[in-house]
Scaffold this motif. Structure first.
Motif, PDB file in Angstrom:
ATOM      1  N   THR A  14       0.826  -1.212   0.000  1.00 45.22           N
ATOM      2  CA  THR A  14       0.000   0.000   0.000  1.00 45.22           C
ATOM      3  C   THR A  14       0.856   1.256   0.000  1.00 45.22           C
ATOM      4  N   SER A  15       2.179   1.128   0.112  1.00 43.36           N
ATOM      5  CA  SER A  15       3.042   2.320   0.039  1.00 43.36           C
ATOM      6  C   SER A  15       4.459   1.883  -0.343  1.00 43.36           C
ATOM      7  N   ILE A  17       8.159   0.846  -1.347  1.00 46.34           N
ATOM      8  CA  ILE A  17       8.791  -0.087  -2.290  1.00 46.34           C
ATOM      9  C   ILE A  17       7.770  -1.089  -2.831  1.00 46.34           C
ATOM     10  N   PHE A  37      -1.404  -1.982   5.277  1.00 44.10           N
ATOM     11  CA  PHE A  37      -2.310  -1.159   6.099  1.00 44.10           C
ATOM     12  C   PHE A  37      -2.413   0.284   5.617  1.00 44.10           C
ATOM     13  N   ASP A  60      -2.873  -9.154   8.636  1.00 47.08           N
ATOM     14  CA  ASP A  60      -1.785  -8.658   9.485  1.00 47.08           C
ATOM     15  C   ASP A  60      -0.718  -9.747   9.484  1.00 47.08           C
ATOM     16  N   LEU A  61       0.427  -9.443   8.906  1.00 44.85           N
ATOM     17  CA  LEU A  61       1.437 -10.479   8.676  1.00 44.85           C
ATOM     18  C   LEU A  61       2.174 -10.900   9.942  1.00 44.85           C
ATOM     19  N   ASN A  87       7.532  -8.281   0.905  1.00 45.26           N
ATOM     20  CA  ASN A  87       8.060  -6.922   1.047  1.00 45.26           C
ATOM     21  C   ASN A  87       7.713  -6.258   2.380  1.00 45.26           C
ATOM     22  N   ALA A 138      14.836  -7.929   1.235  1.00 44.27           N
ATOM     23  CA  ALA A 138      15.662  -7.891   2.454  1.00 44.27           C
ATOM     24  C   ALA A 138      16.137  -6.453   2.610  1.00 44.27           C
ATOM     25  N   TYR A 152      16.000  -5.593  13.308  1.00 40.91           N
ATOM     26  CA  TYR A 152      15.916  -5.453  11.846  1.00 40.91           C
ATOM     27  C   TYR A 152      17.084  -6.169  11.171  1.00 40.91           C
ATOM     28  N   LYS A 156      16.738  -9.385   8.780  1.00 39.43           N
ATOM     29  CA  LYS A 156      17.112  -9.293   7.356  1.00 39.43           C
ATOM     30  C   LYS A 156      18.248 -10.267   7.013  1.00 39.43           C
ATOM     31  N   GLY A 183      19.592  -0.182  -0.480  1.00 39.24           N
ATOM     32  CA  GLY A 183      20.064   0.833   0.460  1.00 39.24           C
ATOM     33  C   GLY A 183      18.906   1.759   0.788  1.00 39.24           C
ATOM     34  N   VAL A 185      15.911   4.068   0.554  1.00 36.65           N
ATOM     35  CA  VAL A 185      14.854   4.422  -0.391  1.00 36.65           C
ATOM     36  C   VAL A 185      13.938   5.381   0.371  1.00 36.65           C
ATOM     37  N   THR A 187      10.960   6.335   1.593  1.00 33.32           N
ATOM     38  CA  THR A 187       9.597   5.830   1.804  1.00 33.32           C
ATOM     39  C   THR A 187       9.172   6.237   3.213  1.00 33.32           C
ATOM     40  N   PRO A 188       7.897   5.981   3.594  1.00 37.56           N
ATOM     41  CA  PRO A 188       7.479   6.319   4.964  1.00 37.56           C
ATOM     42  C   PRO A 188       8.391   5.709   6.034  1.00 37.56           C
ATOM     43  N   VAL A 190      11.602   5.255   5.970  1.00 29.88           N
ATOM     44  CA  VAL A 190      12.833   6.042   6.116  1.00 29.88           C
ATOM     45  C   VAL A 190      12.508   7.475   6.550  1.00 29.88           C
TER      46      VAL A 190
HETATM   47  P1  NAD Z   1       6.731   1.377   4.004  1.00 31.38           P
HETATM   48  O1  NAD Z   1       6.518   1.708   5.435  1.00 31.38           O
HETATM   49  O2  NAD Z   1       6.422   2.379   2.960  1.00 31.38           O
HETATM   50  O3  NAD Z   1       5.962   0.049   3.598  1.00 31.38           O
HETATM   51  C1  NAD Z   1       5.790  -1.024   4.467  1.00 31.38           C
HETATM   52  C2  NAD Z   1       4.547  -1.761   4.062  1.00 31.38           C
HETATM   53  O4  NAD Z   1       4.373  -2.863   4.956  1.00 31.38           O
HETATM   54  C3  NAD Z   1       3.272  -0.920   4.171  1.00 31.38           C
HETATM   55  O5  NAD Z   1       2.392  -1.234   3.105  1.00 31.38           O
HETATM   56  C4  NAD Z   1       2.679  -1.368   5.490  1.00 31.38           C
HETATM   57  O6  NAD Z   1       1.262  -1.179   5.569  1.00 31.38           O
HETATM   58  C5  NAD Z   1       3.053  -2.839   5.458  1.00 31.38           C
HETATM   59  N1  NAD Z   1       3.000  -3.473   6.760  1.00 31.38           N
HETATM   60  C6  NAD Z   1       3.615  -3.099   7.908  1.00 31.38           C
HETATM   61  N2  NAD Z   1       3.284  -3.946   8.900  1.00 31.38           N
HETATM   62  C7  NAD Z   1       2.451  -4.875   8.372  1.00 31.38           C
HETATM   63  C8  NAD Z   1       1.773  -6.010   8.887  1.00 31.38           C
HETATM   64  N3  NAD Z   1       1.850  -6.359  10.177  1.00 31.38           N
HETATM   65  N4  NAD Z   1       1.007  -6.727   8.049  1.00 31.38           N
HETATM   66  C9  NAD Z   1       0.876  -6.377   6.742  1.00 31.38           C
HETATM   67  N5  NAD Z   1       1.492  -5.314   6.208  1.00 31.38           N
HETATM   68  C10 NAD Z   1       2.275  -4.571   7.008  1.00 31.38           C
HETATM   69  O7  NAD Z   1       8.260   0.910   3.946  1.00 31.38           O
HETATM   70  P2  NAD Z   1       9.245   0.560   2.738  1.00 31.38           P
HETATM   71  O8  NAD Z   1      10.462   1.370   2.953  1.00 31.38           O
HETATM   72  O9  NAD Z   1       8.563   0.582   1.431  1.00 31.38           O
HETATM   73  O10 NAD Z   1       9.634  -0.928   3.151  1.00 31.38           O
HETATM   74  C11 NAD Z   1       9.297  -2.061   2.380  1.00 31.38           C
HETATM   75  C12 NAD Z   1      10.349  -3.140   2.594  1.00 31.38           C
HETATM   76  O11 NAD Z   1      11.599  -2.686   2.107  1.00 31.38           O
HETATM   77  C13 NAD Z   1      10.553  -3.497   4.076  1.00 31.38           C
HETATM   78  O12 NAD Z   1      10.728  -4.886   4.202  1.00 31.38           O
HETATM   79  C14 NAD Z   1      11.841  -2.771   4.405  1.00 31.38           C
HETATM   80  O13 NAD Z   1      12.532  -3.396   5.455  1.00 31.38           O
HETATM   81  C15 NAD Z   1      12.587  -2.884   3.087  1.00 31.38           C
HETATM   82  N6  NAD Z   1      13.659  -1.907   2.895  1.00 31.38           N
HETATM   83  C16 NAD Z   1      13.409  -0.573   2.905  1.00 31.38           C
HETATM   84  C17 NAD Z   1      14.451   0.313   2.698  1.00 31.38           C
HETATM   85  C18 NAD Z   1      14.259   1.799   2.668  1.00 31.38           C
HETATM   86  O14 NAD Z   1      15.256   2.531   2.647  1.00 31.38           O
HETATM   87  N7  NAD Z   1      13.047   2.312   2.624  1.00 31.38           N
HETATM   88  C19 NAD Z   1      15.739  -0.169   2.497  1.00 31.38           C
HETATM   89  C20 NAD Z   1      15.951  -1.539   2.509  1.00 31.38           C
HETATM   90  C21 NAD Z   1      14.899  -2.407   2.703  1.00 31.38           C
END
Ligand code: NAD
Length: 256
Positions: A14-15, A17, A37, A60-61, A87, A138, A152, A156, A183, A185, A187-188, A190
């Protein structure tokens, strides 16, 4: 590339990556199931712009029973999952001795155990159809550590290990399993870490630049669109011998 006829489930889409990857898969023709969510209508509208009318399951995962319900929904409504993108993830930052136990448990459940549950439930159908792609999001934190991210980093690193096991167990099939290790990204997940720095008195531009500068030599964020393109490559025939990889896309973070 055409993924017509393939069903893709992207957790946490929903948001951030996950949504970027969902859009890339939709543009390539896959049928999509979203999960997460966040703002669902906004996410559905965005994916629809790329041609797909996505399904959704709000599992809810952190709860294996809800993951089972989501996989049953995928089976009954779509005939199973061909492309599984694990993800969903959360973060919490604190030194080990102050790390809240409930945050540790939640991060391990959502960032790691959910990958085991979705994979174990998706694999039988992939084996029946003799085709599948499991792509685990990851992180560079699956390869190297940073302080104050114990849960975390542990989760990972474990996802990278689990990825290798699933890849090996299916090495003589058309099912591949790989991990992406991004690395920073923007997103919410970060943005929340940038806000914490701003709250401690650092100016917004400085907070963002120092966050990047400490770790990411390119000085630029990786984008969800770039991760979507890499996901499409891993779904292609050209990637059929990419198995058990932990593929970093990180502006040079782990090259240091
Ligand atoms: P995000 O907060 O934008 O997205 C996280 C998503 O997971 C959201 O859709 C949220 O609703 C969902 N979520 C959270 N808890 C949940 C649950 N209990 N059940 C179902 N859904 C749930 O974050 P993002 O940065 O897009 O992260 C996505 C993935 O990328 C994560 O695994 C994160 O660890 C990984 N990641 C992010 C970055 C970064 O810099 N943003 C870097 C490396 C890895």
């Amino acid at each position: 590339m055409h993924l017509n006829g393939k069903v893709a489930l992207v957790t946490g889409s929903t948001s951030g990556i996950g949504l970027g990857i969902a859009c890339a898969l939709a543009e390539a023709g896959a049928e999509l199931i979203l999960n997460g969510f966040g703002e669902l209508d906004r996410a559905k509208d965005k994916v629809a712009r790329y041609g797909a009318r996505p399904g959704y399951h709000g599992a809810d995962l952190s709860d294996p029973a809800q993951i089972e319900a989501m996989m049953q929904y995928a089976q009954s409504e779509y005939g199973g999952v061909d492309i599984l993108v694990n993800n969903a993830g959360i973060q919490h930052v604190a030194p080990v001795e102050h790390f809240p136990v409930e945050k540790w448990n939640a991060i391990l459940a959502i960032n790691l155990s959910s990958v085991f549950h979705t994979s174990r439930l998706a694999l039988p159908g992939m084996k029946e159809r003799n085709w599948g792609r499991i792509i685990n999001i990851a992180s560079v934190h699956g390869l190297v550590a940073s302080k104050e991210k114990s849960a975390y980093v542990a989760a990972k690193h474990a996802v990278v290990g689990l990825t290798k096991v699933i890849a090996l167990e299916n090495a003589q099939t058309n099912i591949t399993c790989n991990a992406l290790c991004p690395g920073w990204v923007l997103t919410p997940l970060v943005q929340q870490q940038i806000e914490q720095r701003i709250a401690s008195g650092i100016a917004p531009e400085v907070a963002r630049d120092t966050l990047l500068g400490e770790k990411q030599p390119s000085g630029e964020f990786v984008t969800p669109e770039q991760l979507g393109a890499l996901t499409l490559f891993l779904c292609s025939d050209a990637a059929s011998q990419v198995r058990g990889a932990a593929w970093n896309m990180d502006g040079g973070w782990v090259a240091q």
